[in-house]
Motif scaffolding. Structure first.
Motif, PDB file in Angstrom:
ATOM      1  N   ASP A   1      37.069  -9.210 -32.127  1.00 52.43           N
ATOM      2  CA  ASP A   1      36.079  -8.564 -30.914  1.00 52.43           C
ATOM      3  C   ASP A   1      35.216  -7.327 -31.176  1.00 52.43           C
TER       4      ASP A   1
ATOM      5  N   THR B   1      39.089 -16.448 -29.168  1.00 56.51           N
ATOM      6  CA  THR B   1      40.137 -15.478 -28.697  1.00 56.51           C
ATOM      7  C   THR B   1      39.393 -14.904 -26.889  1.00 56.51           C
ATOM      8  N   PHE B   2      41.129 -14.847 -27.306  1.00 52.27           N
ATOM      9  CA  PHE B   2      40.933 -15.075 -25.624  1.00 52.27           C
ATOM     10  C   PHE B   2      41.406 -13.712 -25.039  1.00 52.27           C
ATOM     11  N   TRP B   3      41.883 -13.976 -22.952  1.00 53.83           N
ATOM     12  CA  TRP B   3      42.080 -12.508 -22.738  1.00 53.83           C
ATOM     13  C   TRP B   3      43.095 -11.927 -23.649  1.00 53.83           C
ATOM     14  N   GLY B   4      42.787 -10.128 -24.250  1.00 52.71           N
ATOM     15  CA  GLY B   4      43.877  -9.394 -25.023  1.00 52.71           C
ATOM     16  C   GLY B   4      44.715  -8.652 -23.921  1.00 52.71           C
ATOM     17  N   ASP B   5      45.485  -7.644 -24.579  1.00 55.06           N
ATOM     18  CA  ASP B   5      46.495  -6.455 -23.949  1.00 55.06           C
ATOM     19  C   ASP B   5      45.365  -5.726 -22.982  1.00 55.06           C
ATOM     20  N   TYR B   6      45.411  -5.518 -21.756  1.00 54.47           N
ATOM     21  CA  TYR B   6      44.512  -4.706 -21.255  1.00 54.47           C
ATOM     22  C   TYR B   6      44.959  -3.724 -21.878  1.00 54.47           C
TER      23      TYR B   6
ATOM     24  N   GLN C   1      42.628  -2.593 -24.207  1.00 52.29           N
ATOM     25  CA  GLN C   1      41.085  -2.685 -24.601  1.00 52.29           C
ATOM     26  C   GLN C   1      40.826  -1.683 -23.656  1.00 52.29           C
TER      27      GLN C   1
ATOM     28  N   ASP D   1      42.586 -10.272 -33.567  1.00 57.71           N
ATOM     29  CA  ASP D   1      41.516 -10.880 -32.077  1.00 57.71           C
ATOM     30  C   ASP D   1      40.489  -9.343 -32.013  1.00 57.71           C
TER      31      ASP D   1
END
Length: 115
Positions: free
Chosen positions: A75, A99-104, A107, A71
């Motif tokens: 992105d 794709t969904f919200w990943g780990d902040y 990122q 992912d």
């Protein structure tokens, strides 16, 4: 700007008084003439507009090359490439990738570059 706003009703009032037309067609002609002059005055500025940049087209590899990427790598792909890949997936009958919200915390370094 404020001076023009103050003077323009006085000019238009004299046109109304001089002509005496209740329909106001002379005022329509006067405002059309002012608009025409403003178009002529600003027409040379069109060539000062910045030129549109042509985006460098990135070629899409085989669909199988993009199915196994993470992912995070997905992105990083340009939007034009991901659109082409999703269209290819739909055309072949495969489920498009979302794709969904990943780990902040993962990122966060890339998000600082967006500021």
């Amino acid at each position: 700007n404020n001076i023009a706003k103050a003077i323009s009703p006085l000019i238009f009032a004299t046109i109304y008084d001089a002509v005496g037309n209740t329909r106001g067609s002379e005022m329509l002609y006067a405002t059309a003439l002012i608009s025409f002059f403003s178009v002529i005055a600003y027409a040379p500025l069109v060539k000062l507009f910045p030129k549109q940049k042509t985006a460098a087209t990135e070629e899409v590899l085989d669909l199988l090359d993009y199915e196994d990427i993470s992912d995070h790598e997905w992105d990083k792909l340009p939007l034009a490439v991901t659109r082409k890949i999703v269209k290819m997936q739909i055309a072949t009958g495969k489920k498009p990738r979302f794709t969904f919200w990943g780990d902040y915390s993962e990122q966060q370094p890339t998000l600082r570059a967006c500021q």
